[in-house]
Design a protein around this motif. Structure first.
Motif, PDB file in Angstrom:
ATOM      1  N   SER A 271       0.905  -1.224  -0.211  1.00 26.43           N
ATOM      2  CA  SER A 271       0.162   0.000   0.018  1.00 26.43           C
ATOM      3  C   SER A 271       0.751   1.179  -0.062  1.00 26.43           C
ATOM      4  O   SER A 271       0.182   2.377   0.104  1.00 26.43           O
ATOM      5  CB  SER A 271      -0.839  -0.006   1.254  1.00 26.43           C
ATOM      6  N   ASP A 288      -7.516  -3.341   0.207  1.00 26.01           N
ATOM      7  CA  ASP A 288      -7.521  -4.129   1.412  1.00 26.01           C
ATOM      8  C   ASP A 288      -6.497  -3.978   2.326  1.00 26.01           C
ATOM      9  O   ASP A 288      -6.610  -4.218   3.457  1.00 26.01           O
ATOM     10  CB  ASP A 288      -7.536  -5.648   0.976  1.00 26.01           C
ATOM     11  N   SER A 289      -5.535  -3.242   2.053  1.00 24.60           N
ATOM     12  CA  SER A 289      -4.203  -2.735   2.871  1.00 24.60           C
ATOM     13  C   SER A 289      -4.109  -1.413   3.021  1.00 24.60           C
ATOM     14  O   SER A 289      -3.231  -1.098   3.798  1.00 24.60           O
ATOM     15  CB  SER A 289      -3.106  -3.360   2.148  1.00 24.60           C
ATOM     16  N   PRO A 325     -11.485  -1.981   4.484  1.00 28.22           N
ATOM     17  CA  PRO A 325     -11.355  -2.216   2.998  1.00 28.22           C
ATOM     18  C   PRO A 325     -12.843  -2.009   2.348  1.00 28.22           C
ATOM     19  O   PRO A 325     -12.898  -1.548   1.147  1.00 28.22           O
ATOM     20  CB  PRO A 325     -11.119  -3.925   2.973  1.00 28.22           C
ATOM     21  N   CYS A 326     -13.758  -2.291   2.852  1.00 27.57           N
ATOM     22  CA  CYS A 326     -15.320  -1.985   2.338  1.00 27.57           C
ATOM     23  C   CYS A 326     -15.478  -0.657   2.319  1.00 27.57           C
ATOM     24  O   CYS A 326     -16.191   0.025   1.120  1.00 27.57           O
ATOM     25  CB  CYS A 326     -16.196  -2.636   3.047  1.00 27.57           C
ATOM     26  N   ASP A 360     -16.090  -8.254   4.624  1.00 33.00           N
ATOM     27  CA  ASP A 360     -14.937  -7.458   5.225  1.00 33.00           C
ATOM     28  C   ASP A 360     -13.821  -7.404   4.480  1.00 33.00           C
ATOM     29  O   ASP A 360     -12.861  -6.990   4.778  1.00 33.00           O
ATOM     30  CB  ASP A 360     -14.455  -8.582   6.446  1.00 33.00           C
ATOM     31  N   ASN A 361     -14.097  -7.584   3.147  1.00 34.98           N
ATOM     32  CA  ASN A 361     -13.112  -7.075   2.117  1.00 34.98           C
ATOM     33  C   ASN A 361     -13.447  -6.443   0.900  1.00 34.98           C
ATOM     34  O   ASN A 361     -14.793  -6.566   0.618  1.00 34.98           O
ATOM     35  CB  ASN A 361     -12.316  -8.581   1.672  1.00 34.98           C
ATOM     36  N   ALA A 362     -12.562  -5.882   0.052  1.00 31.97           N
ATOM     37  CA  ALA A 362     -12.946  -4.815  -0.854  1.00 31.97           C
ATOM     38  C   ALA A 362     -13.562  -5.449  -1.721  1.00 31.97           C
ATOM     39  O   ALA A 362     -14.541  -5.197  -2.710  1.00 31.97           O
ATOM     40  CB  ALA A 362     -11.827  -4.102  -1.465  1.00 31.97           C
ATOM     41  N   ARG A 363     -13.160  -6.903  -2.294  1.00 35.11           N
ATOM     42  CA  ARG A 363     -13.419  -7.583  -3.476  1.00 35.11           C
ATOM     43  C   ARG A 363     -15.039  -7.843  -3.227  1.00 35.11           C
ATOM     44  O   ARG A 363     -15.859  -7.737  -4.292  1.00 35.11           O
ATOM     45  CB  ARG A 363     -12.718  -8.884  -3.662  1.00 35.11           C
TER      46      ARG A 363
END
Length: 415
Positions: A271, A288-289, A325-326, A360-363
């Motif tokens: 990042s 995410d980071s 991340p979200c 809990d994650n961007a994807r």
């Protein structure tokens, strides 16, 4: 990332026993946050952990829970996020993985309601009225007001000698009947080292205040010792315990110090020099980071975000409990559909949807924003377009208009 296959193995370690109020906590406080399937998996794992057997083949655990491998992993994620499970993995030479799952007891109702992060999530799930109703239902019966308490005191019966070795061993590591602390990257040792250098003791801050500091530190990406200095400058000594930290002043210091890069933690390799215009997979990995305040700064070519935008981020991540991340995916999304204006009403409404879904994650967040299953045929109305372009900071967004915005997101980016 956790991924259990049929050839893997699981072992379980019990880190504390269920107490008298544990079932109430699981049924009324944790179930709305993680779902009934996760509660079932927790109870199943607790049963495994109580047995003498050491290792279980993964297929046996899956069969016992009645879930698929994928469904089992998905049910474990919120339990890990809530501190009820902690999973470690060790890869074998044959390609199989041995997982060790530590099973922690839930918070008591009193401890749960003392945790601002957990209560905030429960309010997002049930609303304030629902939470107030549960709080009332779980309150203990009041003691009788009449009569005099004639019970024997500890000192009268035991005549304590106050031996020094007892105090020396008071903080020895032992098993606790409590869930695992939520992970934010907050280093208490570094925090209190800086805090004490300025003349304050760790006993001045409550667990709730430390949780607030940890979340704010994660949002703004400050080193833990810097947070200790900020907290020392934001104390009110005359306030009662649990309210000594002036949260508004603390957040103000976090916002105003963004222009001082030497206060930040050293960026990770993933990042440190993020470019949000790169291809989608790289952008998701960086989301995410990267702390949300830094991500918004990157979107503005490295300039410090406006205080009003930072306050929106505080509302989304600290008050509403949206994972960073979200939140980064939401930032990307709102700026893309709203003419590069970070609208508070729009961001908060979308964030509430993401929190309810438990991402809990961007994807996963981006997939949800792009596909939006509720009403994929909805079209943007002229009223919706006018509101999002002319009144970005105060306009109310209807469900129909929100559906249209979900559908149109990222089309021009060709995901």
């Amino acid at each position: 990332m956790l991924s259990i296959g049929s050839g893997d193995f699981l072992s379980f370690s019990l880190r504390g026993k269920l107490g008298e109020s544990s079932l109430d906590s699981l049924s009324f406080l944790y179930a709305p946050l993680c779902g009934a399937a996760s509660i079932g998996v927790y109870l199943s794992f607790y049963g495994f952990a109580e047995k003498k057997r050491v290792v279980y083949p993964a297929y046996e655990v899956v069969k016992a829970t009645g879930l698929s491998y994928h469904a089992l992993v998905e049910a474990m994620k919120p339990l890990e996020a809530l501190g009820l499970l902690s999973t470690t993995a060790m890869k074998g030479g044959d390609g199989r993985t041995a997982y060790t799952v530590a099973v922690y007891p839930p918070c008591s109702p009193k401890a749960f309601f003392a945790d601002t992060l957990l209560v905030s999530e429960l309010q997002n799930a049930l609303g304030e009225e629902g939470v107030a109703r549960i709080r009332k239902d779980l309150a203990p019966d009041p003691l009788p007001l009449e009569g005099q308490n004639v019970s024997t005191t500890f000192q009268d019966f035991f005549r304590p000698s106050y031996r020094l070795e007892a105090f020396a061993n008071a903080y020895a590591p032992l098993a606790e009947d409590a869930p695992r602390p939520l992970r934010t990257g907050f280093d208490r040792s570094l925090f209190f080292e800086a805090f004490s250098r300025l003349g304050f003791t760790k006993e001045m801050l409550s667990e709730g205040e430390l949780s607030f500091i940890a979340k704010a530190g994660a949002l703004y990406d400050y080193a833990s010792d810097v947070l200790g200095e900020f907290a020392a400058d934001s104390l009110s000594n005359q306030a009662p315990f649990g309210e000594k930290l002036n949260q508004d002043l603390f957040l103000k210091k976090c916002r105003e110090s963004l222009k001082l890069p030497y206060l930040k933690r050293k960026p990770s390799a993933r990042s440190g020099h993020a470019d949000p215009s790169s291809d989608l997979s790289k952008r998701v990995a960086m989301m995410d980071s990267t702390p949300s305040a830094r991500w918004l700064s990157i979107k503005q070519k490295g300039h410090v975000p406006a205080p009003s935008d930072l306050k929106i981020l505080e509302k989304l991540t600290i008050d509403m409990g949206l994972p960073e991340p979200c939140c980064n995916a939401l930032i990307d999304y709102v700026l893309a559909i709203n003419h590069n204006v970070f609208s508070a009403p729009l961001a908060e409404k979308i964030a509430a949807s993401l929190v309810r879904e438990g991402f809990d994650n961007a994807r996963d967040a981006m997939d949800y924003l792009v596909s939006k299953k509720r009403n994929p045929q909805a079209k943007a109305t002229p009223a919706a377009q006018e509101k999002t372009s002319n009144e970005p900071e105060t306009a109310e967004i209807s469900p129909e208009e929100l559906d249209a915005l979900f559908e149109s997101a990222y089309k021009k980016k060709g995901n």
